[in-house]
Design an enzyme around this catalytic site. Structure first.
Site, PDB file in Angstrom:
ATOM      1  N   HIS A  43      20.436  32.011  25.013  1.00  0.00           N
ATOM      2  CA  HIS A  43      21.379  30.900  24.942  1.00  0.00           C
ATOM      3  C   HIS A  43      21.115  30.013  23.726  1.00  0.00           C
ATOM      4  O   HIS A  43      20.586  28.914  23.835  1.00  0.00           O
ATOM      5  CB  HIS A  43      21.357  30.097  26.245  1.00  0.00           C
ATOM      6  CG  HIS A  43      22.217  30.708  27.307  1.00  0.00           C
ATOM      7  ND1 HIS A  43      21.983  30.564  28.645  1.00  0.00           N
ATOM      8  CD2 HIS A  43      23.323  31.496  27.217  1.00  0.00           C
ATOM      9  CE1 HIS A  43      22.907  31.225  29.327  1.00  0.00           C
ATOM     10  NE2 HIS A  43      23.724  31.797  28.482  1.00  0.00           N
ATOM     11  N   HIS A  81      18.840  37.662  30.157  1.00  0.00           N
ATOM     12  CA  HIS A  81      19.038  37.094  31.501  1.00  0.00           C
ATOM     13  C   HIS A  81      19.165  38.161  32.587  1.00  0.00           C
ATOM     14  O   HIS A  81      19.144  37.829  33.775  1.00  0.00           O
ATOM     15  CB  HIS A  81      20.308  36.225  31.509  1.00  0.00           C
ATOM     16  CG  HIS A  81      20.390  35.307  30.332  1.00  0.00           C
ATOM     17  ND1 HIS A  81      21.133  35.608  29.200  1.00  0.00           N
ATOM     18  CD2 HIS A  81      19.786  34.125  30.077  1.00  0.00           C
ATOM     19  CE1 HIS A  81      20.991  34.628  28.316  1.00  0.00           C
ATOM     20  NE2 HIS A  81      20.179  33.722  28.814  1.00  0.00           N
ATOM     21  N   HIS A 131      25.527  30.604  35.917  1.00  0.00           N
ATOM     22  CA  HIS A 131      24.577  31.053  34.889  1.00  0.00           C
ATOM     23  C   HIS A 131      24.390  32.566  35.031  1.00  0.00           C
ATOM     24  O   HIS A 131      24.395  33.098  36.147  1.00  0.00           O
ATOM     25  CB  HIS A 131      23.243  30.323  35.084  1.00  0.00           C
ATOM     26  CG  HIS A 131      22.251  30.531  33.976  1.00  0.00           C
ATOM     27  ND1 HIS A 131      21.484  31.678  33.887  1.00  0.00           N
ATOM     28  CD2 HIS A 131      21.895  29.750  32.916  1.00  0.00           C
ATOM     29  CE1 HIS A 131      20.696  31.575  32.813  1.00  0.00           C
ATOM     30  NE2 HIS A 131      20.924  30.422  32.215  1.00  0.00           N
ATOM     31  N   GLU A 133      21.784  34.507  34.735  1.00  0.00           N
ATOM     32  CA  GLU A 133      20.574  35.018  35.404  1.00  0.00           C
ATOM     33  C   GLU A 133      20.765  35.148  36.920  1.00  0.00           C
ATOM     34  O   GLU A 133      20.499  36.220  37.481  1.00  0.00           O
ATOM     35  CB  GLU A 133      19.348  34.163  35.067  1.00  0.00           C
ATOM     36  CG  GLU A 133      18.057  34.796  35.586  1.00  0.00           C
ATOM     37  CD  GLU A 133      16.818  33.948  35.347  1.00  0.00           C
ATOM     38  OE1 GLU A 133      15.898  34.030  36.175  1.00  0.00           O
ATOM     39  OE2 GLU A 133      16.758  33.214  34.346  1.00  0.00           O
ATOM     40  N   CYS A 198       9.067  31.046  35.238  1.00  0.00           N
ATOM     41  CA  CYS A 198       8.272  31.808  34.272  1.00  0.00           C
ATOM     42  C   CYS A 198       7.249  30.882  33.612  1.00  0.00           C
ATOM     43  O   CYS A 198       7.452  29.665  33.527  1.00  0.00           O
ATOM     44  CB  CYS A 198       9.168  32.491  33.240  1.00  0.00           C
ATOM     45  SG  CYS A 198       9.623  31.477  31.840  1.00  0.00           S
ATOM     46  N   SER A 271      14.676  29.297  23.550  1.00  0.00           N
ATOM     47  CA  SER A 271      15.525  30.162  22.720  1.00  0.00           C
ATOM     48  C   SER A 271      15.940  29.480  21.415  1.00  0.00           C
ATOM     49  O   SER A 271      16.868  29.924  20.749  1.00  0.00           O
ATOM     50  CB  SER A 271      16.774  30.573  23.516  1.00  0.00           C
ATOM     51  OG  SER A 271      17.375  29.449  24.126  1.00  0.00           O
TER      52      SER A 271
END
Length: 323
Positions: A43, A81, A131, A133, A198, A271
């Site tokens: 993104h 994603h 989104h 993901e 994460c 990102s």
């Protein structure tokens, strides 16, 4: 102006891996053309614009199903994603070569959902509606996965299954996830908890929580679509108590924000290209409220500086279509 550079900031390994895969794809003459990315590879618009220069086309749409319908031939790259099994099957049926740039952390969540749904579990997934993901994760077992984003969503859950599990989108605020997981444990005391924030997201959020309080203002450099960037702004305001703005690059900085500020902190989403962040830091370093000559904002980073350099191209792993 005093500038506090918050570390760690910027690229995570999942983003770098995805970009390297896509760059190698651009250099791989054996791949059928055109090469499409199903949505933004990561993104950040600077990154997708740079890939357009590389000859890789980013397709947009409300969801991956809508996007893949636009592709009739060539090669498709699945973004960091992740995508649902349905999208993988459609690509094969359409005769497309596929390349998978899914972040390994996202793959772990997909594997968990696949395994637990096969064992008869209902899975509550904490994520951001709309989104990509969550879209990919829910698509692993659509009949078993229930998306929640807020306490209201939890209140309206009506599940009687003894086998219950909660997991989450990897880029959420760890404090939001902890709060929602606590609410779920109250409602469903027998629920199994698999927290999947994460590590890159976690350490960037913790750095903001711990360091942003030392500054009068935090600037987060990140794309408006970047969930992890938007969460850094949220963490600054809600946890560190420091006002924060998110900007895509230096051109979005407002001089008014800096008036009366002695110390500004800077961080970046996972990102956000490093040269874009450096340009923001350089501007703030030289900024003097009383010297108008330091107030001129100009973006100078060119697209050829955005993507990782590939010294030795490597063949990409291809997922071949059905014959």
């Amino acid at each position: 102006m005093q500038v506090l550079k918050i570390n760690p900031r910027g690229y995570c390994y999942g983003v770098v891996d995805a970009m390297v895969i896509a760059r190698n794809a651009a250099l791989d003459k054996t791949l059928p053309r055109p090469i499409y990315i199903l949505g933004m590879i990561v993104h950040n618009k600077h990154v997708t614009d740079a890939f357009e220069e590389d000859g890789i086309i980013t397709l947009d749409g409300d969801n991956r199903l809508e996007i893949i319908e636009q592709v009739e031939s060539g090669t498709v790259i699945f973004t960091a994603h992740g995508v649902s099994p349905e999208i993988r099957d459609i690509a094969k049926r359409k005769g497309l070569v596929s390349i998978d740039a899914t972040c390994p952390d996202v793959t772990v969540t997909h594997d968990l959902i696949r395994e637990k749904s096969a064992e008869g579990y209902d899975i509550i997934y904490i994520g951001k509606k709309g989104h990509p993901e969550p879209e990919g994760a829910i698509g692993v077992a659509p009949d078993h996965v229930h998306l929640v984003q807020s306490s209201n969503d939890i209140d309206s859950l009506n599940l009687t299954n003894d086998k219950l599990l909660v997991t989450n989108q990897t880029t959420m605020s760890q404090w939001d996830v902890a709060h929602l997981m606590d609410s779920l444990k109250e409602k469903f005391p027998h629920i199994e908890v698999h927290k999947e924030i994460c590590l890159a997201t976690q350490v960037r959020q913790e750095a903001v929580a711990q360091q942003a309080g030392e500054a009068d203002l935090l600037i987060v450099v990140g794309d408006p679509k970047s969930n992890n960037s938007n969460r850094l702004t949220q963490v600054s305001v809600e946890i560190a108590g420091t006002p924060s703005y998110r900007i895509a690059d230096v051109s979005e900085l407002k001089i008014d924000w800096l008036k009366g500020i002695n110390k500004v902190a800077v961080t970046a989403g996972a990102s956000t290209p490093t040269p874009i962040v450096k340009e923001v830091i350089s501007f703030l370093d030289q900024f003097d409220e009383n010297d108008p000559s330091t107030h001129v904002i100009k973006r100078t980073v060119t697209l050829d500086k955005i993507l990782p350099k590939i010294k030795t191209p490597k063949p990409v792993d291809k997922i071949m279509p059905h014959k």
